[in-house]
Design a protein around this motif. Structure first.
Motif: not given
Length: 422
Positions: A359-368
């Motif tokens: 979930v964290s990796a997915t959120g970081f990808t969505l932000v950047t």
């Protein structure tokens, strides 16, 4: 004429169907009759199916017990209720079921009395989320006033009833005491993890046995360093030959032979537990017996298939006594339950951790990630049709050397024309 043939007229036995009817008329389980006669439950099941008949002293004791059942069923004492199952040694006082099994509970009631036998306990264990249960380890009171067992108590009863026998069976399958102990622990840990399904199963002991057999015969054990080396073979030659013959059988043949001849299961039950058809299970059994007969001459000369089965059952029981002769310490039931809970917590936390990482990796990808499309730059191409720049051209290495020489000379012109001072 054999001894069993001579004693048959003196100790007549009813038909197999009548044996089962007499036992059920007394509201007795196969486990209780087996305890009274000093045999296993699988032996009683084989006697009631007619596949094997008792011999010698067991036949006399079994015939006497069935005769007492028939007499009490036909002629109850005057002024009293019909005879209770307390005629079996080990039963309770008259008027109560033996060993505290309550047979008058309504159909569908999952409550089990606190004095129930280990065989009946897991089948009617109480629901862990049942209303009115105050403490996880304290027995609750059911609607008919009896004390219902908690899931932990029902599991402990199943463990105490089946663990030792399952250890011997696992040893016959693997030929290794450490692996047999590990197999029993794994099967009961898995049973506690899935206890609601095991408690409502028709045969909880059979569920645990199937899980243990699957783990014991797993081909992945051969890759483990701890189990690559076999144990030291038994000192007794007969036991050593039988154990080696069992281990040389294919796993499915070994399992079928142990279920049918070792435990006394019927052929359809054996086929169902091995996930095979009845003809396939029969062929596996015949091939396993033929392979053992080549190594055991006394088995080849036993005679009828029933005599072969009885002899093989006796030899397997004699081989399984190696585990009891050299006791393998099993952990207590509470330790198995706690180990299962720790294992469940570990894998739950691991699953939550990896889920959080994803979930964290997915959120970081969505932000950047970019919010609009940026087309890629086209690769460079040479420009043609443009004239060459005018002016002096770049100096060559020779030109640069000549320029340096001229800059270093103090006077211009030939040296012979330069005046010298005297």
């Amino acid at each position: 004429m054999t001894q069993s043939t001579q004693t048959a007229p003196a100790d007549p036995l009813p038909s197999p169907k009548e044996r089962r009817r007499l036992r059920e008329a007394k509201s007795l389980t196969q486990e209780q009759v087996a305890t009274a006669l000093g045999v296993s439950r699988e032996t009683i099941k084989a006697w009631e199916s007619g596949r094997v008949n008792p011999r010698r002293r067991k036949r006399a004791a079994y015939a006497k017990l069935l005769a007492s059942f028939r007499d009490e069923t036909r002629t109850p004492a005057a002024g009293t209720t019909p005879a209770s199952p307390s005629t079996v040694p080990g039963g309770d006082a008259p008027g109560r079921p033996p060993q505290g099994v309550e047979h008058n509970h309504p159909a569908g009631n999952a409550a089990v009395t606190a004095r129930s036998t280990p065989e009946e306990t897991p089948r009617r264990a109480t629901d862990p989320h049942a209303p009115g249960e105050t403490a996880p380890d304290a027995p609750a009171e059911s609607s008919n006033g009896a004390l219902a067992l908690t899931p932990a108590q029902a599991f402990d009863a199943l463990y105490g009833h089946s663990a030792t026998a399952l250890l011997s069976q696992a040893y016959l399958l693997t030929g290794s005491r450490p692996l047999a102990r590990e197999t029993v622990e794994y099967a009961f840990r898995l049973a506690w993890e899935r206890w609601p399904a095991v408690a409502t199963d028709r045969d909880p002991a059979g569920w645990v046995r199937a899980a243990a057999y699957e783990y014991a015969l797993s081909p992945w054990h051969r890759l483990r360093r701890a189990h690559k080396r076999h144990e030291r073979p038994p000192a007794d030659r007969d036991r050593r030959v039988l154990l080696q013959a069992l281990l040389d059988l294919p796993p499915v043949h070994r399992r079928t032979l142990l279920l049918y001849d070792g435990l006394g299961l019927d052929l359809p039950d054996t086929a169902a537990e091995t996930e095979a058809s009845t003809p396939a299970a029969a062929n596996r059994l015949l091939n396993a017996r033929a392979a053992l007969a080549q190594r055991l001459p006394e088995l080849a000369g036993a005679g009828t298939p029933a005599e072969q089965s009885a002899l093989l059952q006796e030899r397997l029981r004699h081989l399984a006594e190696l585990v009891t002769a050299t006791p393998v310490k099993l952990p207590p039931a509470k330790a198995v339950r706690m180990g299962s809970e720790r294992r469940s917590r570990f894998w739950t936390r691991a699953a939550l951790f990896f889920t959080a990482m994803i979930v964290s990796a997915t959120g970081f990808t969505l932000v950047t990630a970019p919010t609009r499309y940026e087309p890629p730059r086209a690769p460079g191409e040479p420009v043609r049709g443009v004239p060459v720049h005018a002016g002096p051209q770049p100096l060559t290495p020779q030109d640069e050397e000549l320029r340096a020489l001229l800059h270093d000379s103090p006077m211009t012109g030939p040296p012979r024309l330069v005046p010298e001072t005297r």
